[in-house]
Scaffold this active site. Structure first.
Site, PDB file in Angstrom:
ATOM      1  CG  ASP A  91      -2.004  -1.021   1.161  1.00 39.41           C
ATOM      2  OD1 ASP A  91      -2.340  -1.463   0.050  1.00 39.41           O
ATOM      3  OD2 ASP A  91      -2.526  -1.395   2.230  1.00 39.41           O
ATOM      4  CE1 TYR A  97       3.386  -6.527   4.746  1.00 40.94           C
ATOM      5  CE2 TYR A  97       2.767  -8.710   5.546  1.00 40.94           C
ATOM      6  CZ  TYR A  97       2.863  -7.786   4.515  1.00 40.94           C
ATOM      7  OH  TYR A  97       2.429  -8.125   3.257  1.00 40.94           O
ATOM      8  CG  ASP A 124      -4.952   2.517   5.422  1.00 47.72           C
ATOM      9  OD1 ASP A 124      -5.952   3.237   5.189  1.00 47.72           O
ATOM     10  OD2 ASP A 124      -4.235   2.073   4.516  1.00 47.72           O
ATOM     11  NE  ARG A 128      -4.997  -1.649   3.523  1.00 53.67           N
ATOM     12  CZ  ARG A 128      -6.002  -1.823   2.674  1.00 53.67           C
ATOM     13  NH1 ARG A 128      -7.184  -1.278   2.931  1.00 53.67           N
ATOM     14  NH2 ARG A 128      -5.848  -2.516   1.569  1.00 53.67           N
TER      15      ARG A 128
END
Length: 229
Positions: free
Chosen positions: A50, A78, A92, A184
């Site tokens: 993203d 992540y 987000d 997300r």
């Protein structure tokens, strides 16, 4: 050893904040064309990040673009931050806060216990703000026009969910997961598990399969290294 872009290269890039994955591909393609005189070259990326995320993006050139689908099968890792006490439509910072919650009853013990609940296989509903195609359009196109569409839940696996720091409302984490996992959507589900709300406020991809962010190039540094002396 010089790069052989037509024959095929695997390039590890640290994607800049606010750039799309395609921005990185297009920037590097234009660099090869304008600075190195490589007029025709295949370049693709192996897994979207993203715009508001940073971290590892794999570029494949030339004949190695055939490997892209293989890379997409790899597990990912992540690090990032969930912010408790507020939700957004995109889960987000791409959209504004829509609902706020009192975090007064959320404790460190509750947060750690909630994280443990997510480890293992499960079904996850992707975010409305995602690139999944529905009737020929991306889901985010519907979402940005306030049109609701139903997204089917997909099976994912969370291999590790470590809480690395808690400074309420911020919860720092490390997540290792299967392909197709939306962090997300994890923020949404984590907030629900806390009987509260949460959104993703920072994200960095640190690993794709055997490839690590620590070995990645900054895009400008890579370009500089390729310029003739």
């Amino acid at each position: 050893m010089p790069f052989q872009f037509a024959e095929g290269e695997i390039l590890l890039i640290n994607k800049p904040y606010t750039w799309t994955s395609f921005d990185v591909v297009n920037s590097f393609r234009m660099f090869l064309k304008s600075k190195l005189g490589i007029k025709k070259i295949k370049i693709g990326h192996a897994g979207t990040l993203d715009p508001l995320a940073t971290g590892l993006l794999i570029l494949c050139t030339g004949k190695f673009t055939k490997k892209i689908e293989e890379f997409k099968e790899f597990d990912k890792e992540y690090t990032g931050v969930f912010t408790l006490g507020a939700t957004t439509p995109s889960f987000d910072l791409e959209s504004e806060i829509d609902v706020r919650f009192d975090t007064g009853e959320v404790t460190e013990k509750i947060i750690i216990a909630a994280a443990e609940m997510f480890v293992g296989e499960q079904m996850q509903v992707p975010p409305q703000f995602s690139a999944i195609k529905i009737r020929g359009r991306r889901a985010y196109d519907y979402a940005r026009q306030d049109e609701e569409v139903k997204l089917a839940a997909k099976r994912i696996e969370i291999k590790a969910f470590e809480i690395t720091k808690i400074e309420i409302p911020e919860v720092h984490f490390r997540i290792a997961c299967s392909k197709g996992t939306y962090i997300r959507a994890m923020a949404r589900d984590f907030g629900l598990a806390l009987k509260n709300g949460a959104h993703l406020s920072a994200l960095c991809r640190t690993r794709i399969g055997p490839y690590h962010l620590r070995d990645a190039w900054e895009l400008d540094d890579l370009k500089t290294s390729l310029l003739p002396d």
